[in-house]
Motif scaffolding. Structure first.
Motif, short mmCIF file in Angstrom:
data_model
loop_
_atom_site.label_atom_id
_atom_site.label_comp_id
_atom_site.label_asym_id
_atom_site.label_seq_id
_atom_site.Cartn_x
_atom_site.Cartn_y
_atom_site.Cartn_z
N VAL A 160 81.85 -5.03 66.32
CA VAL A 160 83.15 -4.34 66.30
C VAL A 160 83.62 -4.19 64.86
O VAL A 160 83.26 -4.98 63.99
CB VAL A 160 84.23 -5.09 67.12
N GLN A 177 91.11 -6.65 73.54
CA GLN A 177 91.89 -5.76 72.70
C GLN A 177 93.39 -6.01 72.88
O GLN A 177 94.14 -6.02 71.91
CB GLN A 177 91.55 -4.31 73.01
N ALA A 220 90.52 -3.52 67.31
CA ALA A 220 89.05 -3.54 67.30
C ALA A 220 88.49 -2.23 67.82
O ALA A 220 88.99 -1.69 68.81
CB ALA A 220 88.55 -4.70 68.15
N LEU A 280 87.08 -4.23 62.67
CA LEU A 280 88.43 -4.77 62.80
C LEU A 280 89.34 -4.18 61.75
O LEU A 280 88.95 -4.01 60.58
CB LEU A 280 88.40 -6.29 62.66
#
Length: 170
Positions: free
Chosen positions: A55, A27, A36, A57
């Protein structure tokens, strides 16, 4: 097309190895350009296990980019350890990316093997006819990532030192 970094980081190789397995480092080196958010129950783990992690984004924390599958595996070679991410975009604008193979290779710096790390970072990315445009975007992102890696690496010796990585595989 391939985006590459070849850096000397001011931290021991074991600390760099732990750092590339840290969602918090992921991150930190992705931000502030990309933010994220884990989509897994319980959120980000303290350390990436092998396998899959989804994740969401966002560019600059606001513009949705879609979801990404991070698929990690480790490879141990003589004198070098490599983390592979062979995930892929799942939804959103990132779906134009049809090829994704990210490798982070960690090895000791021969001049200072206990205190510095040779970090080679390579991303093979493809997006059909849009590959050159996508490549350029990732090239710019990788340059910013390099700045973050260099800035953060000196703290990894303390953050991921022997006391915090006891019992983890090398």
């Amino acid at each position: 097309m391939r985006v590459r970094l070849n850096l000397l980081l001011d931290c021991p190789p074991d600390a760099a190895w732990e750092a590339v397995h840290s969602p918090a480092v992921f991150q930190a080196v992705s931000g502030p350009i990309t933010v994220a958010q884990s989509l897994e129950p319980g959120g980000f783990p303290q350390r990436w296990p092998g396998g899959d992690h989804r994740v969401r984004l966002r560019m600059l924390g606001m513009l949705p980019m879609g979801t990404q599958l991070i698929r990690l595996s480790d490879e141990m070679l003589p004198g070098e350890r490599v983390v592979h991410d062979e995930g892929r975009p799942l939804t959103g604008a990132m779906r134009i990316v049809s090829l994704w193979h990210h490798r982070m290779a960690i090895s000791p710096d021969p001049a200072a093997p206990d205190s510095r790390t040779r970090f080679r970072d390579a991303l093979d990315v493809g997006a059909g006819v849009l590959t050159p445009v996508v490549w350029f975007g990732f090239w710019v992102f990788w340059q910013l990532r390099a700045q973050q890696l260099r800035r953060l690496a000196p703290g990894w010796a303390v953050q991921f030192g022997p006391a915090t990585s006891a019992g983890r595989s090398a």
